[in-house]
Design a protein around this motif. Structure first.
Motif, PDB file in Angstrom:
ATOM      1  N   MET A 130       0.822  -1.212   0.000  1.00 54.98           N
ATOM      2  CA  MET A 130       0.000   0.000   0.000  1.00 54.98           C
ATOM      3  C   MET A 130       0.860   1.268   0.000  1.00 54.98           C
ATOM      4  SD  MET A 130      -3.103  -1.097   2.521  1.00 54.98           S
ATOM      5  CE  MET A 130      -3.999   0.444   2.351  1.00 54.98           C
ATOM      6  N   ALA A 131       2.011   1.212   0.653  1.00 55.46           N
ATOM      7  CA  ALA A 131       2.910   2.369   0.683  1.00 55.46           C
ATOM      8  C   ALA A 131       3.437   2.699  -0.715  1.00 55.46           C
ATOM      9  CB  ALA A 131       4.072   2.116   1.631  1.00 55.46           C
ATOM     10  N   GLN A 132       3.502   1.709  -1.580  1.00 49.99           N
ATOM     11  CA  GLN A 132       3.966   1.915  -2.951  1.00 49.99           C
ATOM     12  C   GLN A 132       2.856   2.437  -3.871  1.00 49.99           C
ATOM     13  OE1 GLN A 132       7.120   1.368  -4.128  1.00 49.99           O
ATOM     14  NE2 GLN A 132       7.911   0.686  -2.165  1.00 49.99           N
ATOM     15  N   ASP A 133       1.620   2.335  -3.431  1.00 55.66           N
ATOM     16  CA  ASP A 133       0.466   2.745  -4.226  1.00 55.66           C
ATOM     17  C   ASP A 133       0.233   4.252  -4.048  1.00 55.66           C
ATOM     18  OD1 ASP A 133      -2.160   3.284  -5.184  1.00 55.66           O
ATOM     19  OD2 ASP A 133      -2.748   1.213  -4.791  1.00 55.66           O
ATOM     20  N   PRO A 134       0.245   5.024  -5.126  1.00 54.63           N
ATOM     21  CA  PRO A 134       0.058   6.480  -5.025  1.00 54.63           C
ATOM     22  C   PRO A 134      -1.234   6.884  -4.302  1.00 54.63           C
ATOM     23  CG  PRO A 134       0.726   5.887  -7.247  1.00 54.63           C
ATOM     24  CD  PRO A 134       0.473   4.602  -6.506  1.00 54.63           C
ATOM     25  N   ARG A 135      -2.267   6.043  -4.348  1.00 50.05           N
ATOM     26  CA  ARG A 135      -3.525   6.363  -3.667  1.00 50.05           C
ATOM     27  C   ARG A 135      -3.377   6.400  -2.150  1.00 50.05           C
ATOM     28  NH1 ARG A 135      -7.286   1.777  -5.786  1.00 50.05           N
ATOM     29  NH2 ARG A 135      -5.330   0.698  -5.417  1.00 50.05           N
ATOM     30  N   TYR A 136      -2.447   5.634  -1.607  1.00 51.41           N
ATOM     31  CA  TYR A 136      -2.292   5.524  -0.158  1.00 51.41           C
ATOM     32  C   TYR A 136      -0.963   6.083   0.361  1.00 51.41           C
ATOM     33  CZ  TYR A 136      -5.950   2.157  -1.183  1.00 51.41           C
ATOM     34  OH  TYR A 136      -7.073   1.552  -1.648  1.00 51.41           O
ATOM     35  N   GLU A 137      -0.136   6.555  -0.533  1.00 49.40           N
ATOM     36  CA  GLU A 137       1.215   6.999  -0.176  1.00 49.40           C
ATOM     37  C   GLU A 137       1.229   8.022   0.967  1.00 49.40           C
ATOM     38  OE1 GLU A 137       5.178   8.763  -2.377  1.00 49.40           O
ATOM     39  OE2 GLU A 137       3.259   8.849  -3.411  1.00 49.40           O
ATOM     40  N   ALA A 138       0.334   8.992   0.932  1.00 47.31           N
ATOM     41  CA  ALA A 138       0.328  10.046   1.954  1.00 47.31           C
ATOM     42  C   ALA A 138       0.029   9.494   3.348  1.00 47.31           C
ATOM     43  CB  ALA A 138      -0.684  11.127   1.588  1.00 47.31           C
ATOM     44  N   VAL A 139      -0.764   8.438   3.412  1.00 50.44           N
ATOM     45  CA  VAL A 139      -1.133   7.856   4.699  1.00 50.44           C
ATOM     46  C   VAL A 139      -0.151   6.766   5.126  1.00 50.44           C
ATOM     47  CG1 VAL A 139      -2.935   6.539   5.902  1.00 50.44           C
ATOM     48  CG2 VAL A 139      -3.559   8.346   4.316  1.00 50.44           C
ATOM     49  N   MET A 140       0.366   6.022   4.182  1.00 49.22           N
ATOM     50  CA  MET A 140       1.177   4.843   4.495  1.00 49.22           C
ATOM     51  C   MET A 140       2.682   5.109   4.558  1.00 49.22           C
ATOM     52  SD  MET A 140      -1.196   2.720   4.993  1.00 49.22           S
ATOM     53  CE  MET A 140      -0.258   1.245   5.247  1.00 49.22           C
ATOM     54  N   THR A 141       3.115   6.333   4.269  1.00 50.99           N
ATOM     55  CA  THR A 141       4.543   6.644   4.327  1.00 50.99           C
ATOM     56  C   THR A 141       4.785   7.874   5.191  1.00 50.99           C
ATOM     57  OG1 THR A 141       4.546   8.059   2.367  1.00 50.99           O
ATOM     58  CG2 THR A 141       4.941   5.705   2.012  1.00 50.99           C
ATOM     59  N   ALA A 142       6.033   8.014   5.588  1.00 46.91           N
ATOM     60  CA  ALA A 142       6.454   9.182   6.362  1.00 46.91           C
ATOM     61  C   ALA A 142       7.884   9.509   5.946  1.00 46.91           C
ATOM     62  CB  ALA A 142       6.390   8.882   7.851  1.00 46.91           C
ATOM     63  N   HIS A 143       8.308  10.712   6.241  1.00 49.35           N
ATOM     64  CA  HIS A 143       9.683  11.111   5.950  1.00 49.35           C
ATOM     65  C   HIS A 143      10.523  10.906   7.208  1.00 49.35           C
ATOM     66  CE1 HIS A 143      12.998  13.227   4.099  1.00 49.35           C
ATOM     67  NE2 HIS A 143      13.173  13.835   5.264  1.00 49.35           N
ATOM     68  N   SER A 144      11.628  10.187   7.083  1.00 45.78           N
ATOM     69  CA  SER A 144      12.528   9.975   8.214  1.00 45.78           C
ATOM     70  C   SER A 144      13.616  11.037   8.206  1.00 45.78           C
ATOM     71  CB  SER A 144      13.186   8.598   8.141  1.00 45.78           C
ATOM     72  OG  SER A 144      14.209   8.504   9.112  1.00 45.78           O
ATOM     73  N   PRO A 145      13.689  11.857   9.240  1.00 47.48           N
ATOM     74  CA  PRO A 145      14.752  12.856   9.295  1.00 47.48           C
ATOM     75  C   PRO A 145      16.120  12.220   9.567  1.00 47.48           C
ATOM     76  CG  PRO A 145      13.465  12.906  11.313  1.00 47.48           C
ATOM     77  CD  PRO A 145      12.791  11.942  10.380  1.00 47.48           C
ATOM     78  N   PHE A 146      16.122  10.986  10.046  1.00 45.09           N
ATOM     79  CA  PHE A 146      17.378  10.306  10.365  1.00 45.09           C
ATOM     80  C   PHE A 146      18.126   9.856   9.120  1.00 45.09           C
ATOM     81  CE2 PHE A 146      14.423   9.498  13.893  1.00 45.09           C
ATOM     82  CZ  PHE A 146      15.083  10.227  14.883  1.00 45.09           C
ATOM     83  N   ILE A 147      17.390   9.369   8.121  1.00 45.27           N
ATOM     84  CA  ILE A 147      18.034   8.917   6.883  1.00 45.27           C
ATOM     85  C   ILE A 147      17.647   9.786   5.692  1.00 45.27           C
ATOM     86  CG2 ILE A 147      18.302   6.535   7.673  1.00 45.27           C
ATOM     87  CD1 ILE A 147      15.854   5.808   5.941  1.00 45.27           C
ATOM     88  N   ASN A 148      16.787  10.781   5.952  1.00 45.49           N
ATOM     89  CA  ASN A 148      16.339  11.724   4.925  1.00 45.49           C
ATOM     90  C   ASN A 148      15.719  11.013   3.722  1.00 45.49           C
ATOM     91  OD1 ASN A 148      15.850  14.336   4.079  1.00 45.49           O
ATOM     92  ND2 ASN A 148      17.742  14.431   2.903  1.00 45.49           N
ATOM     93  N   GLU A 149      14.855  10.041   4.024  1.00 43.06           N
ATOM     94  CA  GLU A 149      14.167   9.280   2.980  1.00 43.06           C
ATOM     95  C   GLU A 149      12.739   8.980   3.411  1.00 43.06           C
ATOM     96  OE1 GLU A 149      16.023   5.712   1.626  1.00 43.06           O
ATOM     97  OE2 GLU A 149      17.988   6.643   1.458  1.00 43.06           O
ATOM     98  N   LYS A 150      11.950   8.566   2.437  1.00 40.79           N
ATOM     99  CA  LYS A 150      10.582   8.129   2.707  1.00 40.79           C
ATOM    100  C   LYS A 150      10.640   6.699   3.251  1.00 40.79           C
ATOM    101  CE  LYS A 150       8.164   7.939  -0.970  1.00 40.79           C
ATOM    102  NZ  LYS A 150       7.285   8.024  -2.119  1.00 40.79           N
ATOM    103  N   ILE A 151       9.871   6.449   4.319  1.00 43.49           N
ATOM    104  CA  ILE A 151       9.828   5.136   4.938  1.00 43.49           C
ATOM    105  C   ILE A 151       8.378   4.721   5.172  1.00 43.49           C
ATOM    106  CG2 ILE A 151      12.072   5.364   6.072  1.00 43.49           C
ATOM    107  CD1 ILE A 151      10.492   5.965   8.686  1.00 43.49           C
ATOM    108  N   SER A 152       8.195   3.475   5.504  1.00 42.51           N
ATOM    109  CA  SER A 152       6.866   2.974   5.848  1.00 42.51           C
ATOM    110  C   SER A 152       6.382   3.645   7.125  1.00 42.51           C
ATOM    111  CB  SER A 152       6.907   1.454   6.047  1.00 42.51           C
ATOM    112  OG  SER A 152       5.668   0.993   6.514  1.00 42.51           O
ATOM    113  N   ARG A 153       5.129   4.031   7.164  1.00 43.20           N
ATOM    114  CA  ARG A 153       4.559   4.686   8.329  1.00 43.20           C
ATOM    115  C   ARG A 153       4.670   3.807   9.575  1.00 43.20           C
ATOM    116  NH1 ARG A 153       3.034   9.776   9.383  1.00 43.20           N
ATOM    117  NH2 ARG A 153       2.122   9.921   7.334  1.00 43.20           N
ATOM    118  N   CYS A 154       4.582   2.499   9.410  1.00 41.70           N
ATOM    119  CA  CYS A 154       4.643   1.612  10.582  1.00 41.70           C
ATOM    120  C   CYS A 154       6.024   1.598  11.232  1.00 41.70           C
ATOM    121  CB  CYS A 154       4.194   0.199  10.225  1.00 41.70           C
ATOM    122  SG  CYS A 154       5.287  -0.692   9.138  1.00 41.70           S
TER     123      CYS A 154
END
Length: 76
Positions: A48-72
């Motif tokens: 779901m994190a890879q699906d553009p429809r759910y990306e905003a809810v299922m991902t977050a930005h990690s300030p530690f690695i400066n990348e998008k990660i799974s929300r969980c």
């Protein structure tokens, strides 16, 4: 880095965690009837994190690695 569902499943198989159910070691948690549903649910989260429809809810930005990660995996 945000893993795909397939990457997640490969990583679980490679890990070979020591899991026991009713005192017996589970050889493959991706196939055992008790653990398979948990693995499949986590795989769905990655899918779901890879699906553009759910990306905003299922991902977050990690300030530690400066990348998008799974929300969980995101620490608030």
């Amino acid at each position: 880095m945000l893993m795909s569902k397939e990457d997640y499943l490969k990583s679980v198989k490679k890990l070979r965690p020591k899991v026991y159910v009713n005192g017996e070691r589970v050889k493959d948690i991706t196939k055992h009837p008790v653990t398979r549903c948990v693995v499949e649910a986590m795989a769905k989260i990655y899918e779901m994190a890879q699906d553009p429809r759910y990306e905003a809810v299922m991902t977050a930005h990690s300030p530690f690695i400066n990348e998008k990660i799974s929300r969980c995996l995101h620490i608030f």
